[in-house]
Scaffold this motif. Structure first.
Motif, mmCIF file in Angstrom:
data_model
loop_
_atom_site.group_PDB
_atom_site.id
_atom_site.type_symbol
_atom_site.label_atom_id
_atom_site.label_comp_id
_atom_site.label_asym_id
_atom_site.label_seq_id
_atom_site.Cartn_x
_atom_site.Cartn_y
_atom_site.Cartn_z
ATOM 1 N N ALA A 1 75.762 -26.093 33.941
ATOM 2 C CA ALA A 1 74.719 -25.092 33.684
ATOM 3 C C ALA A 1 74.695 -24.116 34.851
ATOM 4 C CB ALA A 1 73.355 -25.754 33.502
ATOM 5 N N LEU A 2 74.522 -22.845 34.537
ATOM 6 C CA LEU A 2 74.525 -21.814 35.564
ATOM 7 C C LEU A 2 73.335 -20.893 35.375
ATOM 8 C CD1 LEU A 2 77.145 -19.054 34.657
ATOM 9 C CD2 LEU A 2 76.380 -20.782 33.034
ATOM 10 N N LEU A 3 72.923 -20.238 36.452
ATOM 11 C CA LEU A 3 71.842 -19.259 36.384
ATOM 12 C C LEU A 3 72.387 -17.945 35.847
ATOM 13 C CD1 LEU A 3 70.060 -19.930 39.789
ATOM 14 C CD2 LEU A 3 69.504 -20.861 37.537
ATOM 15 N N ALA A 4 71.630 -17.310 34.955
ATOM 16 C CA ALA A 4 72.134 -16.101 34.312
ATOM 17 C C ALA A 4 70.992 -15.170 33.948
ATOM 18 C CB ALA A 4 72.921 -16.472 33.050
ATOM 19 N N ASP A 5 71.342 -13.914 33.643
ATOM 20 C CA ASP A 5 70.363 -12.931 33.161
ATOM 21 C C ASP A 5 70.154 -13.158 31.666
ATOM 22 O OD1 ASP A 5 70.163 -11.758 35.656
ATOM 23 O OD2 ASP A 5 71.824 -10.390 35.274
ATOM 24 N N ALA A 6 69.538 -14.265 31.319
ATOM 25 C CA ALA A 6 69.316 -14.642 29.926
ATOM 26 C C ALA A 6 67.814 -14.750 29.677
ATOM 27 C CB ALA A 6 69.997 -15.969 29.618
ATOM 28 N N GLY B 1 82.877 -25.188 41.389
ATOM 29 C CA GLY B 1 82.348 -26.470 41.830
ATOM 30 C C GLY B 1 83.287 -27.588 41.416
ATOM 31 N N ILE B 2 82.816 -28.814 41.548
ATOM 32 C CA ILE B 2 83.654 -29.965 41.218
ATOM 33 C C ILE B 2 84.026 -29.965 39.750
ATOM 34 C CG2 ILE B 2 81.736 -31.539 40.721
ATOM 35 C CD1 ILE B 2 85.065 -32.332 42.561
ATOM 36 N N GLY C 1 77.300 -37.980 38.002
ATOM 37 C CA GLY C 1 77.562 -37.983 39.435
ATOM 38 C C GLY C 1 76.814 -36.905 40.177
ATOM 39 N N ILE C 2 76.935 -36.970 41.484
ATOM 40 C CA ILE C 2 76.476 -35.911 42.379
ATOM 41 C C ILE C 2 77.729 -35.238 42.932
ATOM 42 C CG2 ILE C 2 75.186 -35.404 44.488
ATOM 43 C CD1 ILE C 2 73.623 -37.991 43.986
ATOM 44 N N GLU C 3 77.738 -33.927 42.942
ATOM 45 C CA GLU C 3 78.918 -33.227 43.446
ATOM 46 C C GLU C 3 79.260 -33.733 44.849
ATOM 47 O OE1 GLU C 3 80.227 -28.757 43.001
ATOM 48 O OE2 GLU C 3 78.817 -28.949 44.667
ATOM 49 N N PRO C 4 80.499 -34.202 45.046
ATOM 50 C CA PRO C 4 80.864 -34.762 46.355
ATOM 51 C C PRO C 4 80.904 -33.695 47.439
ATOM 52 C CG PRO C 4 82.786 -34.623 44.930
ATOM 53 C CD PRO C 4 81.614 -34.272 44.082
ATOM 54 N N PHE D 1 77.611 -33.294 36.694
ATOM 55 C CA PHE D 1 77.396 -33.540 38.118
ATOM 56 C C PHE D 1 76.197 -32.737 38.611
ATOM 57 C CE2 PHE D 1 81.794 -34.403 37.244
ATOM 58 C CZ PHE D 1 82.028 -35.582 37.941
ATOM 59 N N GLU D 2 75.321 -33.403 39.320
ATOM 60 C CA GLU D 2 74.170 -32.728 39.899
ATOM 61 C C GLU D 2 74.619 -31.812 41.040
ATOM 62 O OE1 GLU D 2 71.324 -35.658 41.116
ATOM 63 O OE2 GLU D 2 71.623 -36.857 39.296
ATOM 64 N N GLY D 3 73.826 -30.761 41.270
ATOM 65 C CA GLY D 3 74.145 -29.862 42.373
ATOM 66 C C GLY D 3 74.512 -28.477 41.889
ATOM 67 N N TRP D 4 75.537 -27.910 42.487
ATOM 68 C CA TRP D 4 75.942 -26.531 42.226
ATOM 69 C C TRP D 4 76.219 -26.276 40.753
ATOM 70 C CZ3 TRP D 4 80.113 -23.555 40.572
ATOM 71 C CH2 TRP D 4 80.167 -22.235 41.047
ATOM 72 N N ASN D 5 76.727 -27.297 40.047
ATOM 73 C CA ASN D 5 77.140 -27.142 38.651
ATOM 74 C C ASN D 5 76.002 -27.361 37.661
ATOM 75 O OD1 ASN D 5 80.354 -27.630 39.240
ATOM 76 N ND2 ASN D 5 79.111 -29.114 40.357
ATOM 77 N N ASP D 6 74.753 -27.506 38.120
ATOM 78 C CA ASP D 6 73.713 -28.098 37.286
ATOM 79 C C ASP D 6 72.395 -27.334 37.396
ATOM 80 O OD1 ASP D 6 72.684 -30.030 35.534
ATOM 81 O OD2 ASP D 6 72.087 -31.365 37.168
#
Length: 280
Positions: A127-132, A165-166, A96-99, A19-24
């Motif tokens: 996918a999440l943002l991380a100190d990687a 997120g969703i 999808g797009i996060e509802p 899902f696009e958005g917060w999870n992506d």
């Protein structure tokens, strides 16, 4: 319930969703679904009614133009497609797009559709943002409804607690419906968060290969991942503070990496190489 269009009886189907958005972060997860839709010639079979789940003032529809003329409006929604693999197994792809609202109803509808199609295994990609550091292999963490599956897949267990997120809600709903559910999360370096993030997309694709035990054509992704990393290297070289920060992350990553874990990673990559070679 959403109506399906021209779907044959599926063979041992597995569902893969993003899902696009917060999870992506970096659009890495949705990039996997787009890649699979293309290389597997996926056929659309359904989409959810956007009026039920989206606030169009928050997630706006898109007007598309072709040769200077309006082609119509694309509404934000979740679309489902189907593909048959060379092995004879079927895959259901959800992009999808996060509802914006009614998450529980949204998940009930998707889980109901999943059961209707005969799916017993669900793979959720995020996918999440991380100190990687961008110079090291992309970490992929995982969670599963079955005890021991994360270990079997050689994943780092997800230990996140906090807002979700969703994807997290759908994972919970799928597990409660007795569907074997796995979620895979790629860590995208937070200092290069802008999409695309082909290296993270490639890391998720390789995990999907392991889960489905199938060779996935990668197309231009390996070259795009190398070009992305080289581009970030060039940007870091122009900023001494960024370069020093990346070196710090590299040292932390290398210090935390156990020798036996590195050996396992090398063995898995060699197994993928052999499988890809045998697939011609």
């Amino acid at each position: 319930m959403v109506e399906l269009e021209s779907v044959p009886e599926l063979v041992d189907p597995v569902l893969v969703a993003a899902f696009e958005g917060w999870n992506d972060a970096g659009e890495a997860a949705s990039g996997v679904i787009q890649h699979l839709e293309t290389i597997w010639d996926a056929v659309p079979i359904a989409e959810l009614d956007p009026d039920d789940y989206y606030d169009f003032q928050v997630t706006r529809p898109i007007v598309e133009m072709v040769d200077g003329e309006s082609r119509g409006i694309t509404w934000p929604t979740t679309r489902i497609s189907w593909a048959r693999l060379p092995t004879g197994r079927d895959v259901v792809l959800v992009h999808g797009i996060e509802p914006n609202m009614r998450w529980r109803s949204f998940c009930r509808e998707l889980v109901g559709l999943t059961i209707q199609l005969g799916v017993e295994k669900v793979v959720l990609l995020g996918a999440l943002l991380a100190d990687a550091p961008h110079t090291r292999p992309v970490p992929v963490t995982g969670a599963a409804s079955e005890a021991g599956l994360v270990t079997t897949l050689h994943l780092e267990p997800a230990r996140y607690e906090g807002p979700t997120g969703i994807l997290g809600v759908l994972q919970d709903a799928s597990a409660k419906a007795d569907l074997s559910t796995v979620s895979l999360w790629a860590a995208v370096p937070h200092y290069v968060a802008q999409p695309p993030s082909p290296k993270a997309t490639l890391a998720l694709l390789r995990r999907v290969e392991d889960l489905l035990d199938v060779t996935i054509p990668l197309g231009e992704l390996p070259e795009e991942a190398r070009a992305w990393e080289n581009g970030v290297n060039e940007l870091a070289e122009e900023d001494s503070e960024v370069a020093e920060y990346v070196r710090t992350l590299e040292e932390q990553k290398d210090a935390a990496e156990l020798p036996e874990a590195s050996g396992d990673a090398i063995a898995r990559e060699f197994e993928r190489y052999l499988r890809r070679r045998d697939a011609g």
